[in-house]
Scaffold this motif. Structure first.
Motif, mmCIF file in Angstrom:
data_model
loop_
_atom_site.group_PDB
_atom_site.id
_atom_site.type_symbol
_atom_site.label_atom_id
_atom_site.label_comp_id
_atom_site.label_asym_id
_atom_site.label_seq_id
_atom_site.Cartn_x
_atom_site.Cartn_y
_atom_site.Cartn_z
ATOM 1 N N ALA A 198 0.836 -1.203 0.000
ATOM 2 C CA ALA A 198 0.000 0.000 0.000
ATOM 3 C C ALA A 198 0.869 1.250 0.000
ATOM 4 C CB ALA A 198 -0.935 0.000 1.204
ATOM 5 N N GLY A 199 1.992 1.210 0.699
ATOM 6 C CA GLY A 199 2.910 2.346 0.716
ATOM 7 C C GLY A 199 3.467 2.640 -0.660
ATOM 8 N N ALA A 200 3.806 1.588 -1.388
ATOM 9 C CA ALA A 200 4.306 1.766 -2.746
ATOM 10 C C ALA A 200 3.201 2.279 -3.658
ATOM 11 C CB ALA A 200 4.868 0.453 -3.273
ATOM 12 N N ASP A 201 1.965 1.851 -3.405
ATOM 13 C CA ASP A 201 0.843 2.272 -4.233
ATOM 14 C C ASP A 201 0.540 3.758 -4.077
ATOM 15 O OD1 ASP A 201 0.609 -0.306 -5.118
ATOM 16 O OD2 ASP A 201 -1.124 -0.780 -3.870
ATOM 17 N N ILE A 202 0.676 4.298 -2.867
ATOM 18 C CA ILE A 202 0.322 5.711 -2.685
ATOM 19 C C ILE A 202 1.517 6.642 -2.815
ATOM 20 C CG2 ILE A 202 -1.632 5.123 -1.211
ATOM 21 C CD1 ILE A 202 0.007 6.467 1.083
ATOM 22 N N ARG A 203 2.700 6.102 -3.060
ATOM 23 C CA ARG A 203 3.895 6.938 -3.203
ATOM 24 C C ARG A 203 3.688 8.000 -4.280
ATOM 25 N NH1 ARG A 203 7.875 7.598 -6.728
ATOM 26 N NH2 ARG A 203 9.963 8.087 -5.985
ATOM 27 N N GLY A 204 3.294 7.572 -5.461
ATOM 28 C CA GLY A 204 3.071 8.506 -6.564
ATOM 29 C C GLY A 204 1.916 9.456 -6.290
ATOM 30 N N GLU A 205 0.855 8.929 -5.685
ATOM 31 C CA GLU A 205 -0.286 9.774 -5.356
ATOM 32 C C GLU A 205 0.109 10.847 -4.343
ATOM 33 O OE1 GLU A 205 -4.099 7.886 -4.508
ATOM 34 O OE2 GLU A 205 -3.184 6.033 -5.255
ATOM 35 N N ALA A 206 0.910 10.464 -3.355
ATOM 36 C CA ALA A 206 1.353 11.427 -2.340
ATOM 37 C C ALA A 206 2.189 12.526 -2.984
ATOM 38 C CB ALA A 206 2.137 10.718 -1.246
ATOM 39 N N LEU A 207 3.082 12.137 -3.883
ATOM 40 C CA LEU A 207 3.938 13.115 -4.547
ATOM 41 C C LEU A 207 3.122 14.064 -5.419
ATOM 42 C CD1 LEU A 207 6.904 13.849 -4.723
ATOM 43 C CD2 LEU A 207 7.093 12.342 -6.687
ATOM 44 N N ARG A 208 2.178 13.536 -6.188
ATOM 45 C CA ARG A 208 1.338 14.403 -7.039
ATOM 46 C C ARG A 208 0.438 15.306 -6.203
ATOM 47 N NH1 ARG A 208 1.406 9.621 -9.818
ATOM 48 N NH2 ARG A 208 -0.618 8.959 -9.003
ATOM 49 N N THR A 209 -0.079 14.787 -5.097
ATOM 50 C CA THR A 209 -0.932 15.604 -4.232
ATOM 51 C C THR A 209 -0.140 16.747 -3.621
ATOM 52 O OG1 THR A 209 -2.312 13.682 -3.755
ATOM 53 C CG2 THR A 209 -2.483 15.543 -2.246
ATOM 54 N N LEU A 210 1.079 16.452 -3.154
ATOM 55 C CA LEU A 210 1.925 17.523 -2.609
ATOM 56 C C LEU A 210 2.281 18.547 -3.679
ATOM 57 C CD1 LEU A 210 4.511 16.001 -0.130
ATOM 58 C CD2 LEU A 210 2.788 17.722 0.311
ATOM 59 N N ALA A 211 2.503 18.089 -4.902
ATOM 60 C CA ALA A 211 2.829 19.025 -5.984
ATOM 61 C C ALA A 211 1.645 19.958 -6.247
ATOM 62 C CB ALA A 211 3.198 18.262 -7.250
ATOM 63 N N ARG A 212 0.431 19.446 -6.133
ATOM 64 C CA ARG A 212 -0.754 20.281 -6.337
ATOM 65 C C ARG A 212 -0.962 21.250 -5.177
ATOM 66 N NH1 ARG A 212 -3.282 15.231 -7.748
ATOM 67 N NH2 ARG A 212 -3.278 15.049 -10.004
ATOM 68 N N LEU A 213 -0.837 20.735 -3.950
ATOM 69 C CA LEU A 213 -1.101 21.556 -2.765
ATOM 70 C C LEU A 213 0.053 22.493 -2.416
ATOM 71 C CD1 LEU A 213 -2.666 18.862 -0.417
ATOM 72 C CD2 LEU A 213 -3.862 20.603 -1.728
ATOM 73 N N ARG A 214 1.259 22.102 -2.792
ATOM 74 C CA ARG A 214 2.510 22.801 -2.498
ATOM 75 C C ARG A 214 2.961 22.652 -1.057
ATOM 76 N NH1 ARG A 214 1.385 28.010 -5.952
ATOM 77 N NH2 ARG A 214 1.669 27.083 -7.980
ATOM 78 N N LEU A 215 2.049 22.637 -0.090
ATOM 79 C CA LEU A 215 2.409 22.570 1.327
ATOM 80 C C LEU A 215 1.252 21.922 2.071
ATOM 81 C CD1 LEU A 215 4.728 23.653 3.196
ATOM 82 C CD2 LEU A 215 3.275 25.633 3.586
ATOM 83 N N PRO A 255 0.183 19.350 5.820
ATOM 84 C CA PRO A 255 0.535 18.496 6.957
ATOM 85 C C PRO A 255 0.094 17.050 6.666
ATOM 86 C CG PRO A 255 -1.411 19.773 7.481
ATOM 87 C CD PRO A 255 -0.952 20.214 6.126
ATOM 88 N N PRO A 256 0.682 16.081 7.349
ATOM 89 C CA PRO A 256 0.319 14.680 7.101
ATOM 90 C C PRO A 256 -1.166 14.382 7.270
ATOM 91 C CG PRO A 256 2.299 14.795 8.430
ATOM 92 C CD PRO A 256 1.776 16.189 8.301
ATOM 93 N N LEU A 257 -1.828 15.066 8.192
ATOM 94 C CA LEU A 257 -3.250 14.808 8.401
ATOM 95 C C LEU A 257 -4.074 15.147 7.161
ATOM 96 C CD1 LEU A 257 -5.475 13.892 10.319
ATOM 97 C CD2 LEU A 257 -5.652 16.233 11.129
ATOM 98 N N HIS A 258 -3.742 16.231 6.479
ATOM 99 C CA HIS A 258 -4.464 16.592 5.256
ATOM 100 C C HIS A 258 -4.209 15.563 4.162
ATOM 101 C CE1 HIS A 258 -4.820 21.136 6.334
ATOM 102 N NE2 HIS A 258 -5.448 20.340 7.171
ATOM 103 N N LEU A 259 -2.958 15.113 4.058
ATOM 104 C CA LEU A 259 -2.636 14.101 3.051
ATOM 105 C C LEU A 259 -3.361 12.795 3.349
ATOM 106 C CD1 LEU A 259 1.150 14.798 2.597
ATOM 107 C CD2 LEU A 259 -0.684 15.286 0.977
ATOM 108 N N LYS A 260 -3.412 12.419 4.635
ATOM 109 C CA LYS A 260 -4.106 11.194 5.015
ATOM 110 C C LYS A 260 -5.582 11.284 4.658
ATOM 111 C CE LYS A 260 -6.342 10.339 8.433
ATOM 112 N NZ LYS A 260 -7.751 9.867 8.568
ATOM 113 N N THR A 261 -6.184 12.438 4.907
ATOM 114 C CA THR A 261 -7.604 12.640 4.607
ATOM 115 C C THR A 261 -7.866 12.512 3.106
ATOM 116 O OG1 THR A 261 -7.797 14.106 6.506
ATOM 117 C CG2 THR A 261 -9.544 14.232 4.861
ATOM 118 N N LEU A 262 -6.955 13.013 2.295
ATOM 119 C CA LEU A 262 -7.127 12.947 0.848
ATOM 120 C C LEU A 262 -6.804 11.576 0.270
ATOM 121 C CD1 LEU A 262 -5.540 16.367 -0.105
ATOM 122 C CD2 LEU A 262 -7.943 15.752 -0.273
ATOM 123 N N LEU A 263 -5.735 10.944 0.768
ATOM 124 C CA LEU A 263 -5.242 9.706 0.171
ATOM 125 C C LEU A 263 -5.817 8.443 0.803
ATOM 126 C CD1 LEU A 263 -1.495 10.712 -0.157
ATOM 127 C CD2 LEU A 263 -3.230 10.716 -1.944
#
Length: 116
Positions: A18-35, A37-45
């Motif tokens: 699962a970690g490998a599966d969301i690696r790319g999603e996490a990177l693209r989400t951060l690129a969109r949001l720019r900044l 916290p982990p809680l926001h990323l967890k809520t989205l991903l």
């Protein structure tokens, strides 16, 4: 026949996958949001997850890569994560981000908001 520890190994393998599966999603989400916290990323991903441990592990793995794809900054005992230029390049190479000229890195956004 159940072998002792088999369920733990199976769960650990599933979590790693699962970690490998969301690696790319996490990177693209951060690129969109720019900044973010982990809680926001967890809520989205991973809205079904209880804690942020899984997302934090993915972020630490991205930070440990060479060159690091993400960076971290702090404010009021909260960590905020952002994409480095290498992370933005990898996220853009996926083809799933809308192209933007002059894209500010998360580090610049963090500096503008007074984060260290």
């Amino acid at each position: 026949m159940n072998v002792p520890g088999e369920a733990f190994r199976r769960r650990k393998k599933t979590v790693a996958k699962a970690g490998a599966d969301i690696r790319g999603e996490a990177l693209r989400t951060l690129a969109r949001l720019r900044l973010a916290p982990p809680l926001h990323l967890k809520t989205l991903l991973l809205p079904q997850q209880q804690g942020t441990d899984h997302v934090r592990r993915v972020l630490r793995n991205l930070l440990a890569e060479s060159p690091p794809l993400v960076g971290r900054t702090y404010r009021a005992q909260q960590s905020y994560w952002f994409c480095t230029p290498a992370g933005l390049a990898e996220a853009a190479a996926s083809g799933e981000l809308a192209p933007r000229d002059g894209r500010a890195t998360g580090k610049r956004v963090a500096a503008r908001r007074g984060l260290r």
